[in-house]
Write a protein that holds these residues in place. Sequence first.
Motif, PDB file in Angstrom:
ATOM      1  N   SER A 191       0.826  -1.207   0.000  1.00  0.00           N
ATOM      2  CA  SER A 191       0.000   0.000   0.000  1.00  0.00           C
ATOM      3  C   SER A 191       0.864   1.261   0.000  1.00  0.00           C
ATOM      4  O   SER A 191       0.526   2.256  -0.649  1.00  0.00           O
ATOM      5  N   GLY A 194       2.298   1.521  -3.446  1.00  0.00           N
ATOM      6  CA  GLY A 194       1.231   1.991  -4.324  1.00  0.00           C
ATOM      7  C   GLY A 194       0.928   3.457  -4.113  1.00  0.00           C
ATOM      8  O   GLY A 194       0.682   4.203  -5.078  1.00  0.00           O
ATOM      9  N   SER A 243      -4.877   1.801  -2.203  1.00  0.00           N
ATOM     10  CA  SER A 243      -4.014   0.639  -2.445  1.00  0.00           C
ATOM     11  C   SER A 243      -4.244  -0.444  -1.402  1.00  0.00           C
ATOM     12  O   SER A 243      -4.313  -1.638  -1.731  1.00  0.00           O
ATOM     13  N   ILE A 254      -1.357  -4.926  -6.803  1.00  0.00           N
ATOM     14  CA  ILE A 254      -1.153  -3.487  -6.842  1.00  0.00           C
ATOM     15  C   ILE A 254      -0.170  -3.072  -7.926  1.00  0.00           C
ATOM     16  O   ILE A 254      -0.286  -1.991  -8.524  1.00  0.00           O
TER      17      ILE A 254
END
Length: 755
Positions: A191, A194, A243, A254
């Motif tokens: 995340s 991303g 994300s 992702i």
Amino acid sequence: METLYIFLIVILFLLAIADLVVGVSNDAVNFLNSAIGSKAVPMRTILVVAGLGILAGAVFSSGLMEVARKGIFNPGLFFFDEIIIIFLAVLITDILLLDFFNSLGIPTSTTVSVVFELLGAAVVISLLKLNETGAGFANLEQYINVQKASEISLGILVSVFIAFAVGAIVQFISRLIFSFDYKKKLNYIGSLYGGVSLTAITYFILLKGTNSITFLNENFIEQVLENKLWIIGLSFLFWTLISQLLIQVFRCHILKVIVVIGTFALALAFAGNDLVNFIGVSIAAWQSFLLWQEAFLASGVLPNDFLMDGLSGEVKTPVYLLVTAGAIMVITLWFSSKARYVVQTGVNLGRQGEGQERFKPNALSRTVVRYSVFVGQTFSQVLSEPIQNKINSRFSSPEKAFEYKKGVAKPAFDLLRASVNLVLASILISLATSYTLPLSTTYVTFMVAMGTSFGDRAWGRESAVYRVSGVFNVLGSWIATAAIAFTAAGLLSLIIWFGSFYAIGGLLILTLFSIIRSGFRHSKRVKLERQHKKFNKTDIITINEITKESSDNIVKIISGVNHLFLDVINNLGYHDLSRLKRSLKSQEELETTINELKDNIFYYIKSLEDTNVEASKFYVLTLDYLQDMVQSLAYITRSSHTHVSNNHKNLKFNQIRDLKSVQQDLDEVYSELVKAFQSSEFDSIETLIKNERKVLSKISELLQKQIERIRETENSPKNSKLYFGILLETKTLTKTSISLLELFKAYYEEARQEF
């Protein structure tokens, strides 16, 4: 007169369409390279995403087309008829130049090409004007914006080195963090990655993609720049949450999301900023015509008396022209095989692992690799062994990152590198835009991709010399682009200046002929490449496939040898140098084919079934015999060409007749041999071996006959040398083909007993 210039404007727009086609074919590497190389999503999806980006970028494209109108030269000092000459020369040169590089499969910069074409054409027309008026050539700088051209050239040159260095460093660090086994890590830090990546791409779209949207507030970009820290911070938080949601809830990969959005962003920026390179010249010509037409209707001013001061102002481009241009670009992207050929160059140079190399090594690439290895070994001595082992472990087992199925070629590189390519290119282009620094999107994206492949250790000892050679070839082509564009556009301007409309007609015919000829050549090359495709390296090869593969190779090489031997003997009899040159080319194609087969031996053996590993020896020996046959024929072809090229005496009628007799006997044997292997009916092998031994006996008799001729009547040592050489190599050729048949016979009988 008005009708005549309307016709020229129509021609310029037709040329613009052709320029769009060849331009997109070359620039597609900018945004397709990462998505295609990593196989992030199916090809159809990639093209849809890129097409949407192109359409959006075309609509948002610059309404001013500054570079084409006043960026390189001062239009206020040129008359209307002179401006039209410049624009015609630029478009014709651009089409021919970009199509030439497309045919080579080498990406070049459409920005560099159009800038130096405008510069070359404007310089020549300026010099002609100065010569007519008697003014000194020192006044050239009044006509040409030398400072702007210098800034563009220097900015592009610097960006090449920065893009490569940054790409290498960032990819090296990224691989240290994630390694090739990054699936588990993405669940924890995906995340964040991303968030950073998508924030960079978002800022890139805001800054670069919408830089010239005419229906937005004029201060939009300034507001973006003034609040960029807020925009970046809020974007990071937003995309990090998105994300995390995609990873944890929707189970999305992702990295694939980043590659898809990044592809859209680069396609949008490409269309929004590079569209001027393709239609800007025609738009400027059309705007010039409208300005002159208005003045002509008002005062009757002639084209050679109307100065183009009006081009210095702001003239908007109609949206329907931009949309039409975008549609042509999308259609080209979908259907142009040259676009994929150019993209393949970047993909192959950056691929992870070994394979068939397109570029040949040269002295420069060997030197660079040699010293790079030395520097690497020296640097490694500074690090302790545990640290070295830790670093090496992060780059081990690259196959863990590749997800592919049997029968489908594996990706050239993994999704992590693809995402780094797109994010870095976005960041570098955004930074340059924010500081108003000139650069080429082609050069930046390509050099970032080369830098990341270097930093990812994709250039191993087995491939580095070829990859470095490829990069130098591309870099050299970029320098050539500027030089050729400047010179060719200047030359065409000179031709049109003195040749008027006759010259324009001739150049248009030449351009059409060149494009059609290039298209046919490209189609032929694609067809040959498809014929050369072998087993997929991810497939398992069975014993039946071994037999079929070997049979196909024998048919291909023997057929080529047979036809070429016939041509050489006939051409030698006619003493025809031009046909012998074509025979040399055919010989080189045969050698290329056999070299490609031998290059794939490693992968072929690796793919064999465990129970068929012993059969690899048979396959290796088969290729070795075929290579010996090609080498024997190579001596016959080259010695015949050298003999005729040096204008030595023709072989005597009796000698040609004897060689023709041997050729006909071999033709009968080889024709039957090809039929046997094409039908997979090998019962006639013994008969073929007996017939070839008869040919050997005939060759021995002919050798004895030539010895007797020398002692009695022969008085040409060059003829004797050539004749003996052809007979002896034909003897070797025949012996090798006998050995090949005996090998295949033994293998075939053994394989048949096992079933």
